[in-house]
Design an enzyme around this catalytic site. Sequence first.
Site, PDB file in Angstrom:
ATOM      1  N   GLU A  44       0.847  -1.199   0.000  1.00 45.56           N
ATOM      2  CA  GLU A  44       0.000   0.000   0.000  1.00 45.56           C
ATOM      3  C   GLU A  44       0.878   1.243   0.000  1.00 45.56           C
ATOM      4  O   GLU A  44       2.080   1.168   0.273  1.00 45.56           O
ATOM      5  CB  GLU A  44      -0.876   0.003   1.263  1.00 45.56           C
ATOM      6  CG  GLU A  44      -1.780  -1.210   1.338  1.00 45.56           C
ATOM      7  CD  GLU A  44      -2.623  -1.253   2.602  1.00 45.56           C
ATOM      8  OE1 GLU A  44      -2.427  -0.394   3.505  1.00 45.56           O
ATOM      9  OE2 GLU A  44      -3.481  -2.143   2.692  1.00 45.56           O
ATOM     10  N   CYS A  53      -2.222  -5.813  -4.663  1.00 50.07           N
ATOM     11  CA  CYS A  53      -2.531  -6.984  -3.835  1.00 50.07           C
ATOM     12  C   CYS A  53      -1.375  -7.993  -3.856  1.00 50.07           C
ATOM     13  O   CYS A  53      -0.589  -8.057  -4.813  1.00 50.07           O
ATOM     14  CB  CYS A  53      -3.776  -7.691  -4.350  1.00 50.07           C
ATOM     15  SG  CYS A  53      -5.295  -6.756  -4.180  1.00 50.07           S
ATOM     16  N   GLU A  55      -1.481 -11.156  -4.363  1.00 54.67           N
ATOM     17  CA  GLU A  55      -1.556 -12.106  -5.478  1.00 54.67           C
ATOM     18  C   GLU A  55      -0.878 -11.554  -6.718  1.00 54.67           C
ATOM     19  O   GLU A  55      -0.171 -12.264  -7.436  1.00 54.67           O
ATOM     20  CB  GLU A  55      -3.017 -12.417  -5.825  1.00 54.67           C
ATOM     21  CG  GLU A  55      -3.796 -13.107  -4.727  1.00 54.67           C
ATOM     22  CD  GLU A  55      -4.508 -12.135  -3.788  1.00 54.67           C
ATOM     23  OE1 GLU A  55      -3.953 -11.067  -3.473  1.00 54.67           O
ATOM     24  OE2 GLU A  55      -5.630 -12.460  -3.366  1.00 54.67           O
TER      25      GLU A  55
HETATM   26  N1  THU Z   1      -5.624  -7.401  -0.510  1.00 58.58           N
HETATM   27  C1  THU Z   1      -4.782  -8.333  -1.055  1.00 58.58           C
HETATM   28  O1  THU Z   1      -3.560  -8.148  -1.066  1.00 58.58           O
HETATM   29  N2  THU Z   1      -5.320  -9.454  -1.560  1.00 58.58           N
HETATM   30  C2  THU Z   1      -6.633  -9.796  -1.479  1.00 58.58           C
HETATM   31  O2  THU Z   1      -7.019 -10.862  -1.926  1.00 58.58           O
HETATM   32  C3  THU Z   1      -7.593  -8.876  -0.854  1.00 58.58           C
HETATM   33  C4  THU Z   1      -7.063  -7.530  -0.513  1.00 58.58           C
HETATM   34  C5  THU Z   1      -5.040  -6.214   0.111  1.00 58.58           C
HETATM   35  C6  THU Z   1      -5.211  -4.915  -0.609  1.00 58.58           C
HETATM   36  C7  THU Z   1      -5.053  -3.940   0.537  1.00 58.58           C
HETATM   37  O3  THU Z   1      -3.688  -3.694   0.753  1.00 58.58           O
HETATM   38  C8  THU Z   1      -5.613  -4.669   1.735  1.00 58.58           C
HETATM   39  O4  THU Z   1      -5.621  -6.031   1.388  1.00 58.58           O
HETATM   40  C9  THU Z   1      -6.997  -4.246   2.142  1.00 58.58           C
HETATM   41  O5  THU Z   1      -7.862  -4.258   1.057  1.00 58.58           O
END
Ligand code: THU
Length: 130
Positions: A44, A53, A55
């Site tokens: 972030e 994310c 993934e």
């Molecule tokens: N996030 C992921 O990294 N993967 C997911 O499958 C769901 C959400 C992260 C994005 C963000 O940094 C935090 O989780 C909250 O949404």
Amino acid sequence: MSPEELVASAVKVRENACAAYSNYKVGAALLAASGKVYTGCNVENSTYGLTVCAERVALWKALSEGERSFTKIAVVTSSEPPASPCGACRQLLWEFCGNIEITLANLKGFRKTLRLSEIFPRPFDQSALD
Ligand code: THU
């Protein structure tokens, strides 16, 4: 490699998450057909919208190393039940990994293994462009 070994890699990389804004750490471990595991955590930043994310970080790392075939991914969060990939990640996993096996896991031992098509039915993909 067992789903549990992949989960262990995802648990470990989750600790590297840059989640100062959501405080929600995610770890992912993607197994390539080559046998190599590519890990990723969420990253972030202060503009929020540029967040990536876990993934996709794992996927970008693997693709940039030349991998093009994948068999499994594990995603670890602290949620109860654990979170599953967001819409953007589902699209990209479908595009680059096909109907991959996904293990959703959390830190309390919850495990759910399914196929991407179960959470991403009727995808848009290259077949529509032919
Ligand atoms: N996030 C992921 O990294 N993967 C997911 O499958 C769901 C959400 C992260 C994005 C963000 O940094 C935090 O989780 C909250 O949404």
